[in-house]
Design a protein around this motif. Structure first.
Motif, PDB file in Angstrom:
ATOM      1  N   LEU A 273      -7.074 -15.948  15.361  1.00  7.69           N
ATOM      2  CA  LEU A 273      -6.505 -16.344  14.075  1.00  7.69           C
ATOM      3  C   LEU A 273      -7.356 -17.416  13.414  1.00  7.69           C
ATOM      4  N   THR A 274      -7.700 -18.456  14.170  1.00 10.17           N
ATOM      5  CA  THR A 274      -8.501 -19.546  13.609  1.00 10.17           C
ATOM      6  C   THR A 274      -9.873 -19.049  13.169  1.00 10.17           C
ATOM      7  N   GLY A 275     -10.427 -18.111  13.946  1.00 15.51           N
ATOM      8  CA  GLY A 275     -11.719 -17.549  13.567  1.00 15.51           C
ATOM      9  C   GLY A 275     -11.656 -16.787  12.257  1.00 15.51           C
ATOM     10  N   ARG A 276     -10.477 -16.261  11.932  1.00 14.48           N
ATOM     11  CA  ARG A 276     -10.332 -15.496  10.685  1.00 14.48           C
ATOM     12  C   ARG A 276      -9.973 -16.384   9.501  1.00 14.48           C
ATOM     13  N   ILE A 277      -9.006 -17.292   9.679  1.00 17.97           N
ATOM     14  CA  ILE A 277      -8.488 -18.039   8.527  1.00 17.97           C
ATOM     15  C   ILE A 277      -8.989 -19.480   8.475  1.00 17.97           C
ATOM     16  N   GLY A 278      -9.706 -19.926   9.502  1.00 14.31           N
ATOM     17  CA  GLY A 278     -10.170 -21.308   9.519  1.00 14.31           C
ATOM     18  C   GLY A 278      -9.031 -22.251   9.879  1.00 14.31           C
ATOM     19  N   ASP A 279      -9.150 -23.489   9.445  1.00 15.27           N
ATOM     20  CA  ASP A 279      -8.125 -24.481   9.751  1.00 15.27           C
ATOM     21  C   ASP A 279      -6.815 -24.129   9.055  1.00 15.27           C
ATOM     22  N   TRP A 280      -5.722 -24.333   9.762  1.00 16.47           N
ATOM     23  CA  TRP A 280      -4.408 -24.164   9.154  1.00 16.47           C
ATOM     24  C   TRP A 280      -3.532 -25.319   9.588  1.00 16.47           C
TER      25      TRP A 280
END
Length: 295
Positions: A273-280
């Protein structure tokens, strides 16, 4: 002109936060729900299991993006068939209604559940872990995922598998709100089950932020864990609540709450998920509990 976002289950715990998140991001949000609603957004009363009604509502809206949260979610619900009627057939009705629209949506996010992994694997699970559902709720969710794949050549579908999450407004039949409620009313004793199990807990505000970012990037056909990547035992949670409130509570084990053969440590690997959307907006559990306990 604002894009139209359709949120199913908009009056539920997660739905209310999702409506706020999408509205803050500039969408014109329409909420679909089957129960009483407030005036904070445009709502339409509709039943996912009513095929004809759902097609009429959705084709009239022609939404640009869809976040499908409506589900029967409490694992202890007594009517097994209801899980399949709502979570599986209701989702199929929604996808069929979206295909009937003149305009194909840009993104359709389906909220599944990390319950699909079951209790057979320990550690931090990635999306490659084999599903092994252990109850009707989890079976209905993995069945929904497989059914959705029949529509992926027609609709831009992305699937989210959230691990445990909580926040203000969650029903007290769920574990963390139950604990918070006992501390808020300064109860002297609380009865719990397995005390040494550790689980992954996210903040509902973090979860809906991840959903928004997935909708915006729309990695079609992909499945993503939504998890904090940190685990806490029940006694860790009790200790945090004690520190935040100054109230000490006696913890007793109720044998009726103890689950046999329960995995000791279970969390989610959200690196995909982080690899796709970056920081959340991932909140630490202390921050979430402070919000729930102290407002």
């Amino acid at each position: 002109m604002k894009k139209c976002a359709l949120v199913t289950g908009a009056s539920g715990f997660t739905g209310r936060y999702m409506v706020e998140e999408l509205s803050a991001a500039g969408y014109d949000v329409v909420g679909l729900a089957s129960d009483a609603l407030d005036d904070s957004a445009n709502y339409i009363s509709a039943d996912l299991t009513d095929h004809a009604q759902l097609i009429e509502v959705v084709t009239s809206l022609q939404p640009d993006v869809v976040v499908h949260l409506a589900a029967l979610a409490f694992v202890g619900h007594g009517d097994a068939s209801a899980f399949y009627n709502v979570n599986l057939i209701g989702t199929r009705n929604l996808l069929e209604a979206l295909c009937a629209c003149d305009k194909k949506p840009e993104a359709v996010l389906l909220a599944s559940s990390a319950n699909v992994y079951g209790n057979q694997s320990s550690g931090f699970l990635s999306e490659t872990a084999l599903p092994n559902p252990a109850n009707d709720y989890a079976v209905s969710k993995i069945a929904m995922e497989y059914m959705a794949r029949l529509w992926m050549d027609k609709l831009p579908i992305v699937i989210a598998r959230p691990f445990n999450y909580t926040g203000v407004g969650q029903d007290e039949k769920f574990l963390l709100p139950k604990i918070v409620s006992h501390f808020r009313r300064k109860a002297p004793v609380i009865e719990l089950g397995n005390l040494d199990v550790s689980r992954d807990f996210s903040d509902v505000r973090s979860v809906v932020n991840a959903y928004l970012k997935l909708v915006k990037s729309c990695p079609q056909g992909e499945t993503f864990n939504v998890a904090s990547g940190s685990i806490y035992s029940l006694m860790d949670i009790i200790q945090l609540c004690t520190e935040l409130t100054g109230h000490a509570i006696e913890v007793t084990v109720n044998p009726d709450f103890v689950r046999t053969n329960e995995i000791k440590e279970l969390g989610g690997d959200a690196s995909k998920l982080t690899g796709r959307i970056g920081d959340w907006k991932k909140a630490e559990l202390r921050e979430t509990l402070s919000w729930m306990l102290l407002g």
